[in-house]
Design an enzyme around this catalytic site. Structure first.
Site, PDB file in Angstrom:
ATOM      1  N   SER A  15      47.699  55.874  60.430  1.00  0.00           N
ATOM      2  CA  SER A  15      46.844  55.818  61.627  1.00  0.00           C
ATOM      3  C   SER A  15      47.583  55.171  62.792  1.00  0.00           C
ATOM      4  O   SER A  15      47.533  55.672  63.931  1.00  0.00           O
ATOM      5  CB  SER A  15      45.565  55.029  61.321  1.00  0.00           C
ATOM      6  OG  SER A  15      44.775  55.689  60.367  1.00  0.00           O
ATOM      7  N   HIS A  43      42.624  51.582  66.975  1.00  0.00           N
ATOM      8  CA  HIS A  43      42.415  51.934  65.570  1.00  0.00           C
ATOM      9  C   HIS A  43      40.961  51.720  65.160  1.00  0.00           C
ATOM     10  O   HIS A  43      40.378  52.518  64.417  1.00  0.00           O
ATOM     11  CB  HIS A  43      43.338  51.085  64.694  1.00  0.00           C
ATOM     12  CG  HIS A  43      43.180  51.316  63.231  1.00  0.00           C
ATOM     13  ND1 HIS A  43      42.495  50.445  62.415  1.00  0.00           N
ATOM     14  CD2 HIS A  43      43.605  52.321  62.420  1.00  0.00           C
ATOM     15  CE1 HIS A  43      42.509  50.894  61.174  1.00  0.00           C
ATOM     16  NE2 HIS A  43      43.173  52.026  61.144  1.00  0.00           N
TER      17      HIS A  43
END
Length: 208
Positions: A15, A43
Site C-alpha cells: 500500500s 493510507h
C-alpha cells in the site's frame, strides 16, 4: 485492472509503495521530513488531499516523540482516537493514553455550563501532572478550549494534533491553533477525523 497477488503480511508495505508511486506522478512537493506522516494519513483515508493540506510546526514531531519517551500523556477527545492509537510503545515508556469525554463529572459540568463535553474534558486535562500531547480528531471545541486555556496560562501542551472533521468552526479552530504558537500538526480544511489523528501519532511512534 489486474488483481495483485499480495501476501497478507505484505499488504501494508505494498500500500505504501502504491501511495509513493501515485505521489511521484503528481505535482505535490512532499516535505521528506514529514513524508511518513503524510503517507500514513493517506493510507488511513485513501485521500491524497493530505499531501497538500498538512501543516507542521518546526520541530513538532520531536516534541511529540520526547513526550512519549519521557512517559508523558497522550490526551484524546474521542474514544475512537484512543482506540486507534497503538499504545504498546507509549505504555512501554511509562506513558498513558487518556480520554475524559465519557467521565460523569465532565458530562455534568458540560450540561450545567452549556458547553460541549469536549471543551470541559480539555479543562480537566489541564490538571494532569505530566507533560501531555493533545490529539483531537473530532471536536473543534476541544481545540478552542486548548487555545483559550493556553492563552490564560492554565494549560501548556507540549504539542497538539489538531484534526477535527466537519463544518461548524472546524476551519476556524484549526487556524486558531496554528496561530496560537502551540507546536502542532494540522490537516488544514474540513477534513480530518479520529482515525487521522490516531494515524499521525502512530506515524510519529513508528519513526522513533
Amino acid at each position: 485492472m489486474k488483481i495483485e497477488n499480495v501476501k497478507p503480511a505484505d499488504i501494508e508495505k505494498r500500500s505504501f509503495e502504491i501511495i509513493t508511486e501515485i505521489l511521484e506522478e503528481t505535482d505535490v512537493d512532499v516535505d521528506p521530513r514529514y513524508a511518513h506522516i503524510i503517507k500514513r494519513c493517506i493510507h488511513t483515508s485513501a485521500d491524497f488531499d493530505y499531501a497538500r493540506t498538512m501543516f507542521f510546526s518546526e520541530g513538532v514531531e520531536q516534541k511529540i516523540a520526547s513526550v512519549i519517551k519521557s512517559g508523558g500523556y497522550i490526551v484524546t477527545d474521542t474514544k475512537m482516537a484512543l482506540s486507534g492509537i497503538n499504545k504498546k510503545r507509549i505504555e512501554a515508556y511509562g506513558g498513558k493514553v487518556l480520554c475524559f469525554i465519557g467521565d460523569e463529572d465532565v458530562a455534568a459540568a458540560a450540561k450545567d455550563r452549556g458547553l460541549t463535553r469536549s471543551y470541559v474534558s480539555m479543562e480537566k486535562a489541564a490538571d494532569l501532572d505530566r507533560p501531555a500531547v493533545f490529539v483531537i480528531g473530532n471536536a473543534p471545541t476541544a481545540l478552542i478550549a486548548i487555545c483559550e486555556l493556553f492563552e490564560a496560562g492554565k494549560l501548556k501542551p507540549e504539542a497538539v494534533v489538531g484534526a477535527p472533521v466537519g463544518f461548524v468552526n472546524v476551519v476556524a479552530a484549526k487556524k486558531l491553533l496554528i496561530d496560537s504558537g502551540i507546536p502542532c500538526i494540522v490537516p488544514r480544511g474540513r477534513k480530518g477525523g479520529s482515525n487521522i489523528a490516531a494515524a499521525i501519532i502512530n506515524a510519529v511512534q513508528y519513526n522513533m
